[in-house]
Write an enzyme that holds these catalytic residues in place. Structure first.
Site, PDB file in Angstrom:
ATOM      1  CB  SER A 149      89.798  71.321 108.028  1.00  0.00           C
ATOM      2  OG  SER A 149      89.479  69.951 108.029  1.00  0.00           O
ATOM      3  CE1 TYR A 160      92.914  70.710 103.991  1.00  0.00           C
ATOM      4  CE2 TYR A 160      92.245  69.150 105.687  1.00  0.00           C
ATOM      5  CZ  TYR A 160      91.944  70.191 104.828  1.00  0.00           C
ATOM      6  OH  TYR A 160      90.679  70.704 104.815  1.00  0.00           O
TER       7      TYR A 160
END
Length: 265
Positions: A149, A160
């Site tokens: 990501s 995350y």
């Protein structure tokens, strides 16, 4: 605003003819778009997910389904074992499981929430790669495509971000170890992606005005960081993933390709 599955960048019919592919997190979103494209490009595909809807998704594609929880090594090992039983071999593994559960500044995360984010967005890639690696080494070929990501640089989802930073490190380091066996390890860094509504939620929806504000800050920061000033589509993500999985990328390994409209992450 959402593009239908199967639309977007043109497929290359026959590009994966004779190839066997496993896609994790394939019941919806980017994983499902990848599975659609691989099937359209003639691969024999196993869709892996812990949601029962994976069976329906696979049936729609004429593909195979495996139900497994990849947050544990036992789940990953069983998924690989069952995939090998279905396919006979594995040429491509797409590690797609992951996704932010909560959206808030780091100081508001509890220790349990931090661990849950890492289990969701790092361990499935670690475990499934470890489970498949002996098979790839034995056959002296294969490609692992990890879905990372651009949020390794972003706000309100630090656990995350850390998990996806781990995916990037795994990609770079394992590529060095695996290259002598003819194995490539690559990744995409997905930017904001405007997927259809999720049939199985990643986590609790924002409940308060403050939580909605924190989530909106993520959206605003993502669009502001993206040169193209929009979210991408699952099909745009799938096109990059399948390129890296294909022989067209045969001289690419250890690389994380940003797919975020110009945001390098």
């Amino acid at each position: 605003m959402n593009a239908p599955i199967g639309s977007g960048p043109s497929v290359h019919t026959g590009r994966f003819a004779g190839r066997k592919a496993v896609v994790t997190g394939a019941a919806q979103g980017i994983g499902l778009a990848v599975a659609h494209r691989l099937v359209a490009e003639s691969a024999d595909v196993v869709l892996v997910d812990r949601a029962e809807t994976v069976h329906e998704a696979a049936a729609d594609l004429g593909a195979h389904a495996v139900l497994a929880d990849l947050e544990t090594y036992e789940g990953a090992e069983s998924a690989v074992t069952e995939s090998l039983a279905r396919l006979g071999r594995i040429d491509v593994l797409v590690n797609n499981v992951g996704g932010t559960i909560w959206a808030k500044p780091y100081e508001h995360y509890t220790p349990d929430e931090i661990q849950a984010e890492i289990r969701r967005s790092l361990f499935p890639t670690l475990w499934t790669t470890r489970a498949v690696l002996p098979h790839l080494i034995e056959q002296r070929s294969g490609t692992v495509v990890n879905v990372s990501s651009i949020a390794t640089r972003g706000i309100n989802r630090i656990p995350y971000s850390a998990a996806k930073g781990g995916v990037n490190a795994l990609t770079a380091s394992l590529a060095m170890e695996a290259a002598p066996y003819g194995i490539r390890v690559v990744a995409t860094a997905a930017g904001g992606t405007d997927a259809p509504p999720r049939r199985v939620a990643r986590g609790p929806a924002p409940r308060t005005g403050q939580e909605r504000h924190w989530y909106q800050q993520i959206v605003d920061q993502t669009v502001a960081s993206t040169l193209m000033k929009r979210y991408g589509t699952p099909e745009e993500q799938a096109a990059a993933i399948c390129f890296l999985a294909s022989d067209e990328a045969s001289y690419i390994t250890g690389t994380v390709l940003p797919v975020g409209g110009g945001d390098p992450g």
